[in-house]
Scaffold this motif. Structure first.
Motif, PDB file in Angstrom:
ATOM      1  N   VAL A 345     -34.332  -9.564   2.430  1.00  0.00           N
ATOM      2  CA  VAL A 345     -34.431  -9.337   3.884  1.00  0.00           C
ATOM      3  C   VAL A 345     -33.744  -8.022   4.253  1.00  0.00           C
ATOM      4  CG1 VAL A 345     -33.668 -10.183   6.139  1.00  0.00           C
ATOM      5  CG2 VAL A 345     -34.637 -11.781   4.474  1.00  0.00           C
ATOM      6  N   ILE A 346     -32.577  -7.792   3.648  1.00  0.00           N
ATOM      7  CA  ILE A 346     -31.836  -6.559   3.956  1.00  0.00           C
ATOM      8  C   ILE A 346     -32.622  -5.339   3.480  1.00  0.00           C
ATOM      9  CG2 ILE A 346     -29.730  -5.259   3.406  1.00  0.00           C
ATOM     10  CD1 ILE A 346     -28.395  -8.142   3.425  1.00  0.00           C
ATOM     11  N   GLU A 347     -33.210  -5.476   2.330  1.00  0.00           N
ATOM     12  CA  GLU A 347     -34.039  -4.359   1.821  1.00  0.00           C
ATOM     13  C   GLU A 347     -35.212  -4.099   2.761  1.00  0.00           C
ATOM     14  OE1 GLU A 347     -35.090  -5.366  -2.202  1.00  0.00           O
ATOM     15  OE2 GLU A 347     -33.003  -5.138  -2.853  1.00  0.00           O
ATOM     16  N   ASP A 348     -35.815  -5.186   3.237  1.00  0.00           N
ATOM     17  CA  ASP A 348     -36.958  -5.061   4.152  1.00  0.00           C
ATOM     18  C   ASP A 348     -36.531  -4.368   5.449  1.00  0.00           C
ATOM     19  OD1 ASP A 348     -39.484  -5.385   5.172  1.00  0.00           O
ATOM     20  OD2 ASP A 348     -39.694  -7.414   4.400  1.00  0.00           O
ATOM     21  N   LEU A 349     -35.384  -4.798   5.969  1.00  0.00           N
ATOM     22  CA  LEU A 349     -34.887  -4.163   7.206  1.00  0.00           C
ATOM     23  C   LEU A 349     -34.668  -2.678   6.968  1.00  0.00           C
ATOM     24  CD1 LEU A 349     -32.237  -6.665   8.674  1.00  0.00           C
ATOM     25  CD2 LEU A 349     -34.591  -6.311   9.401  1.00  0.00           C
ATOM     26  N   HIS A 350     -34.065  -2.381   5.818  1.00  0.00           N
ATOM     27  CA  HIS A 350     -33.775  -0.987   5.479  1.00  0.00           C
ATOM     28  C   HIS A 350     -35.074  -0.181   5.392  1.00  0.00           C
ATOM     29  CE1 HIS A 350     -31.961   2.045   2.416  1.00  0.00           C
ATOM     30  NE2 HIS A 350     -32.142   2.565   3.611  1.00  0.00           N
ATOM     31  N   THR A 403     -26.344  -0.543   1.806  1.00  0.00           N
ATOM     32  CA  THR A 403     -27.471  -0.294   2.715  1.00  0.00           C
ATOM     33  C   THR A 403     -27.000   0.480   3.952  1.00  0.00           C
ATOM     34  OG1 THR A 403     -28.461  -2.362   1.983  1.00  0.00           O
ATOM     35  CG2 THR A 403     -29.333  -1.421   4.012  1.00  0.00           C
ATOM     36  N   LEU A 404     -25.873   0.045   4.480  1.00  0.00           N
ATOM     37  CA  LEU A 404     -25.338   0.722   5.678  1.00  0.00           C
ATOM     38  C   LEU A 404     -25.018   2.178   5.361  1.00  0.00           C
ATOM     39  CD1 LEU A 404     -23.069  -2.099   7.107  1.00  0.00           C
ATOM     40  CD2 LEU A 404     -24.908  -0.946   8.348  1.00  0.00           C
ATOM     41  N   ASN A 405     -24.479   2.389   4.183  1.00  0.00           N
ATOM     42  CA  ASN A 405     -24.139   3.752   3.785  1.00  0.00           C
ATOM     43  C   ASN A 405     -25.398   4.610   3.620  1.00  0.00           C
ATOM     44  OD1 ASN A 405     -21.970   5.619   2.889  1.00  0.00           O
ATOM     45  ND2 ASN A 405     -23.311   5.701   1.095  1.00  0.00           N
ATOM     46  N   THR A 414     -21.776  10.312  -0.829  1.00  0.00           N
ATOM     47  CA  THR A 414     -21.455   8.909  -0.573  1.00  0.00           C
ATOM     48  C   THR A 414     -22.510   7.985  -1.147  1.00  0.00           C
ATOM     49  OG1 THR A 414     -22.532   8.886   1.572  1.00  0.00           O
ATOM     50  CG2 THR A 414     -20.197   9.449   1.557  1.00  0.00           C
ATOM     51  N   TYR A 415     -23.730   8.494  -1.357  1.00  0.00           N
ATOM     52  CA  TYR A 415     -24.744   7.686  -2.039  1.00  0.00           C
ATOM     53  C   TYR A 415     -24.244   7.357  -3.443  1.00  0.00           C
ATOM     54  CZ  TYR A 415     -28.532   8.817   1.267  1.00  0.00           C
ATOM     55  OH  TYR A 415     -29.329   8.938   2.351  1.00  0.00           O
ATOM     56  N   VAL A 416     -23.740   8.390  -4.103  1.00  0.00           N
ATOM     57  CA  VAL A 416     -23.293   8.244  -5.488  1.00  0.00           C
ATOM     58  C   VAL A 416     -22.165   7.236  -5.566  1.00  0.00           C
ATOM     59  CG1 VAL A 416     -22.353   9.469  -7.485  1.00  0.00           C
ATOM     60  CG2 VAL A 416     -23.935  10.634  -5.931  1.00  0.00           C
ATOM     61  N   ALA A 417     -21.188   7.397  -4.660  1.00  0.00           N
ATOM     62  CA  ALA A 417     -20.032   6.508  -4.688  1.00  0.00           C
ATOM     63  C   ALA A 417     -20.446   5.067  -4.441  1.00  0.00           C
ATOM     64  CB  ALA A 417     -19.028   6.958  -3.618  1.00  0.00           C
ATOM     65  N   ALA A 418     -21.332   4.894  -3.459  1.00  0.00           N
ATOM     66  CA  ALA A 418     -21.761   3.532  -3.129  1.00  0.00           C
ATOM     67  C   ALA A 418     -22.553   2.917  -4.274  1.00  0.00           C
ATOM     68  CB  ALA A 418     -22.607   3.555  -1.859  1.00  0.00           C
ATOM     69  N   ALA A 419     -23.449   3.699  -4.844  1.00  0.00           N
ATOM     70  CA  ALA A 419     -24.276   3.179  -5.942  1.00  0.00           C
ATOM     71  C   ALA A 419     -23.415   2.853  -7.149  1.00  0.00           C
ATOM     72  CB  ALA A 419     -25.346   4.196  -6.313  1.00  0.00           C
ATOM     73  N   ALA A 420     -22.444   3.732  -7.414  1.00  0.00           N
ATOM     74  CA  ALA A 420     -21.567   3.517  -8.571  1.00  0.00           C
ATOM     75  C   ALA A 420     -20.767   2.241  -8.393  1.00  0.00           C
ATOM     76  CB  ALA A 420     -20.633   4.717  -8.725  1.00  0.00           C
ATOM     77  N   SER A 421     -20.385   1.964  -7.162  1.00  0.00           N
ATOM     78  CA  SER A 421     -19.594   0.755  -6.913  1.00  0.00           C
ATOM     79  C   SER A 421     -20.416  -0.487  -7.217  1.00  0.00           C
ATOM     80  CB  SER A 421     -19.093   0.728  -5.467  1.00  0.00           C
ATOM     81  OG  SER A 421     -20.176   0.428  -4.605  1.00  0.00           O
TER      82      SER A 421
END
Lengths: 434, 102
Positions: A345-350, A403-405, A414-421
């Motif tokens: 659902v979150i992916e769909d919203l995104h 997703t929020l990021n 910040t994409y990298v940091a979020a994905a790495a996390s």
């Protein structure tokens, strides 16, 4: 010489009393000071000032001086007392002559021995507003006509002060009454709205509670946007009533356990416009409730219905209801489709943000969900609507953070940091780093 | 300080000074001081008017109340050093009938 001095002294007291009445002191203090001024102007040993309640027909003492602790603080007047006071106006009555008044006879034993000499009913604009009780003069002489004139002149000021206070109290009382009526009307309105929502949902056995949930999700979005209580309530109402047009759609179309055909779809798609027609004549305490019903199926990219409006043309409240409606559709079982997992659902919203949903609305909604998951919001709004298990899907908080990021990154890094996390190397490789 | 107390010859006498203008504010202060002295056990209260230039209507009312308070407590009140103008006012309003002036 003495009459002149008396006059100057009384004039000073009268001037001070006038000032006291227009000052914004507390009413009680004004009356207490007034009693001092009248006593000091004429040289009176004891006395009291009462306010008259025309509803209870009683005199209530507001200030008392040297009349004794057992002086009656409340005295009821009869209709005859009222008639006589109104006929005579603000005329001082010698206590020796006041014995004929019914209320004096009733309270005779309580008033006796108080050394009272003068009773002055306070009459303002043909209405009894109070009374002054005055004891003996310090000189020991009886009240002269001059003294009575001074007492009357000061009594008029005190009467006006009481009258003003009564007026203020009346205004406050009516304001309270209006507030109460407003609350009742508001409550009736909300009950009606909820009854409508229940009626709408009754038509669709598979989506029972849909309107109520859309109302609550709309409320959450509005609250997350920082809207005030009134506006948030308005968003909830818009959500409750968004599908009111479905009341005119055939039940078999709404409840079809299959994907409906084009004709049926056309019939169903009329419900936003019909809803608008139903809601438009009603005077809602909140604006845009009919517009929310009419445009809750519009999309930012212009592919919605009924009018194919684009982003800026769509009323904001309709965008909120659209997100709430879509979210509920995805998270509840339908005749032809099972509820989707939270991650999907979150992916769909995104995916649909910017096409169907406004980015700031998706951000606000998902932020609210994340705050609840992180324990920063203890209202459990989402848990109540979606169920505990659904909200406890593994990695949901991280999914929301990511997703929020992605929806509002501060920098590409910040994409990298979020994905790495999340330990998602594939995603890192796909990041659009410019 | 509008009023002050000073012990005089006898330990049972309290002297309170009225301010230069005896109105609501200074009058209430005077009444408070008087009550305090009575509570302290003084039986005679001397109100000194040597600094007092004006007494308004509220001041008169408070003084009449003060006389009543002292009388009810079984004490005695005396007004001292009252100027001529104020004595005339006290006479006119009957204050002097209830208090000794010295």
């Amino acid at each position: 010489m003495e009459p002149e001095r008396k006059l100057i002294h009384a004039f000073g007291a009268l001037a001070e009393l006038g000032q006291e009445v227009i000052n914004k002191n507390s009413f009680q203090e004004t009356i207490r000071t007034s009693l001092h001024l009248i006593s000091g102007a004429v040289g009176i040993m004891r006395g009291g000032i009462a306010r008259y309640s025309k509803f209870a027909h009683e005199l209530n003492m507001l200030a008392v001086r040297a009349l004794g602790d057992d002086f009656p603080l409340t005295m009821n007047l009869t209709a005859e007392d009222e008639r006589q006071f109104l006929t005579a106006g603000m005329t001082p009555i010698e206590v020796s002559q006041a014995q004929v008044l019914p209320f004096f006879q009733v309270y005779n034993s309580s008033l006796e021995g108080r050394r009272l000499e003068l009773f002055v009913p306070l009459v303002v604009r043909d209405e009894i507003v109070g009374a002054i009780f005055l004891g003996e003069k310090a000189t020991g002489e009886p009240y002269s006509s001059y003294d009575k004139d001074v007492v009357c002149a000061m009594g008029q000021h005190i009467g006006v002060a009481i009258s003003q206070r009564n007026l203020m109290a009346e205004i406050e009382r009516r304001a309270d009454e209006n507030r109460h009526l407003f609350e009742e009307m508001r409550s009736t309105y909300h009950d009606t709205v909820r009854a409508f929502a229940a009626a709408i949902d009754c038509k669709d056995k598979y989506t029972e509670g849909h309107s109520v949930r859309v109302g609550k999700f709309s409320e959450i979005i509005a609250a997350e946007l920082g809207w005030g209580p009134e506006e948030t309530e308005g968003a909830a109402v818009a959500g409750y009533l968004h599908d009111v047009g479905k009341l005119t759609v055939e039940r078999k179309i709404i409840n079809a356990p299959y994907r409906i055909n084009a004709k049926e779809s056309s019939e169903l798609n009329k419900h936003p416009s019909v809803g608008y027609e139903i809601l438009q004549p009603i005077h809602h305490p909140y604006t845009d409730v009919p517009l929310a019903a009419k445009y809750h199926h519009e999309r930012l990219d212009g592919r919605g219905y009924p009018d194919g409006l684009y982003d800026r043309e769509i009323p904001y409240i309709a965008k909120i209801v659209n997100l709430a409606d879509s979210f509920d559709a995805m998270t509840t079982d339908r005749p032809y489709k099972a509820r989707r997992p939270a991650h999907a659902v979150i992916e769909d919203l995104h995916r649909n943000t910017g096409k169907q949903f406004s980015p700031e609305l998706t951000t606000a909604f998902l932020s609210g969900m994340l705050r609840e998951l992180k324990g920063e919001d203890r209202t459990k709004r989402f848990r109540r609507l979606l169920g505990r298990e659904y909200m406890e899907a593994e990695g949901l908080a991280d999914k929301l953070r990511y997703t929020l990021n992605e929806m509002a990154p501060t920098t590409p890094m910040t994409y990298v940091a979020a994905a790495a996390s999340l330990g998602d190397q594939t995603t890192i490789l796909q990041l659009p780093i410019n | 300080m509008i009023t002050e107390t000073a012990p005089v010859a006898s330990a049972e006498i309290a002297e309170i000074f009225a301010g230069d203008y005896l109105n609501k504010l200074s009058g209430e202060r005077l009444e408070y001081e008087c009550r305090r002295r009575l509570d302290d056990g003084y039986r005679k209260v001397v109100v000194n008017f040597s600094k007092t230039e004006i007494v308004n209507s509220i001041g008169i009312s408070i003084l009449l109340g003060l006389i009543d308070i002292v009388a009810k407590s079984g004490g005695e009140v005396v007004f001292s050093d009252v100027n001529e103008h104020t004595i005339e006012l006290f006479d006119m309003l009957g204050v002097t009938k209830h208090v000794a002036i010295q």
